[in-house]
Design an enzyme around this catalytic site. Structure first.
Site, short mmCIF file in Angstrom:
data_model
loop_
_atom_site.label_atom_id
_atom_site.label_comp_id
_atom_site.label_asym_id
_atom_site.label_seq_id
_atom_site.Cartn_x
_atom_site.Cartn_y
_atom_site.Cartn_z
N CYS A 184 -9.60 32.61 -15.41
CA CYS A 184 -9.95 31.71 -14.30
C CYS A 184 -8.84 30.70 -14.08
O CYS A 184 -8.39 30.48 -12.95
CB CYS A 184 -11.29 31.03 -14.59
N HIS A 195 -16.24 27.00 -11.27
CA HIS A 195 -16.95 27.74 -12.32
C HIS A 195 -18.47 27.68 -12.07
O HIS A 195 -19.00 26.67 -11.63
CB HIS A 195 -16.62 27.17 -13.71
N GLU A 230 -13.30 22.89 -10.44
CA GLU A 230 -12.25 22.56 -11.40
C GLU A 230 -11.22 21.62 -10.77
O GLU A 230 -10.81 21.82 -9.63
CB GLU A 230 -11.55 23.83 -11.88
N1 PCA Z 1 -14.77 33.86 -16.17
C1 PCA Z 1 -13.64 33.89 -17.06
C2 PCA Z 1 -12.78 35.00 -16.58
C3 PCA Z 1 -13.61 35.81 -15.67
C4 PCA Z 1 -14.78 34.96 -15.39
O1 PCA Z 1 -15.67 35.20 -14.55
C5 PCA Z 1 -12.95 32.53 -17.20
O2 PCA Z 1 -13.63 31.49 -17.14
O3 PCA Z 1 -11.73 32.47 -17.42
#
Ligand code: PCA
Length: 204
Positions: free
Chosen positions: A143, A167, A81
């Site tokens: 996240c 991610h 990100e």
């Molecule tokens: N993904 C979520 C919250 C927890 C996770 O593993 C997110 O992308 O915000």
């Protein structure tokens, strides 16, 4: 003394009964990757608690770098990100809380950029045959929340250690109950995270 890297994942949430980031963190915890001893921790999907735990783990481990992982169900690539924004908004967390248009830090900056070498990370992953791309939104859920809180803490304490959020796509294990999701074998996800950590060593 060996350098330490705080590597976080999340517990399962919403209707995802497995969180591959929890499995990755548990698999790598305590091992040495790219010159770092890995301090693996799993965070709750809880707007009020997740960053308290995260910052606590950071203080306790005295880590030299922070990589936070989260599931992005539906994505097909590993996605570092670029940015975290100062907003909480999304469906209910594991405590039933569902914020709308709420600042993470009142009067805080609108956004923080990742301080991980995200371009190098994507290049190294692709060179290793692993699909990857920079993402320009971490969303507004947990996240984004922990990414913002970590970067805000480092900025507020004048720390320049590398920190950011990656991610991760669904694993096959999760796709057993959600077959519509694009998924990867967990071992490949673990391999990808090791490459991310090795890139950090090369860049420091
Ligand atoms: N993904 C979520 C919250 C927890 C996770 O593993 C997110 O992308 O915000």
């Amino acid at each position: 003394m060996k350098k330490k890297l705080l590597l976080t994942g999340f517990e399962p949430f919403l209707n995802y009964d497995v969180n591959p980031t929890q499995k990755i963190v548990e698999a790598i915890n305590g091992t040495e990757v790219g010159g770092f001893v890995i301090e693996g921790r799993v965070l709750p999907v809880d707007f009020k608690q997740s960053a308290i735990d995260l910052l606590d783990h950071y203080e306790q481990t005295a880590s030299d770098a922070v990589i936070m992982l989260g599931l992005a169900a539906g994505r097909r690539q590993i996605t570092p990100e670029r940015v975290a924004i100062n907003i909480n908004e999304g469906p209910h967390d594991n405590r039933g809380y569902s914020p709308e248009n709420e600042p993470i830090v009142k009067d805080g900056p609108a956004a923080y950029f990742s301080t991980l070498p995200i371009h190098k990370m994507v290049k190294r992953l692709k060179d290793a045959g692993i699909p990857a791309a920079i993402s320009n939104t971490a969303g507004t859920y947990l996240c984004n929340h922990v990414m913002y809180r970590m970067l805000h803490h480092l900025e507020s304490t004048n720390s320049d250690i590398p920190a950011g959020f990656i991610h991760i796509p669904a694993s096959h294990e999760l796709a057993l109950s959600k077959p519509e999701l694009p998924s990867w074998p967990t071992v490949h996800l673990i391999e990808a995270v090791k490459v991310l950590i090795e890139t950090l060593e090369e860049s420091s």
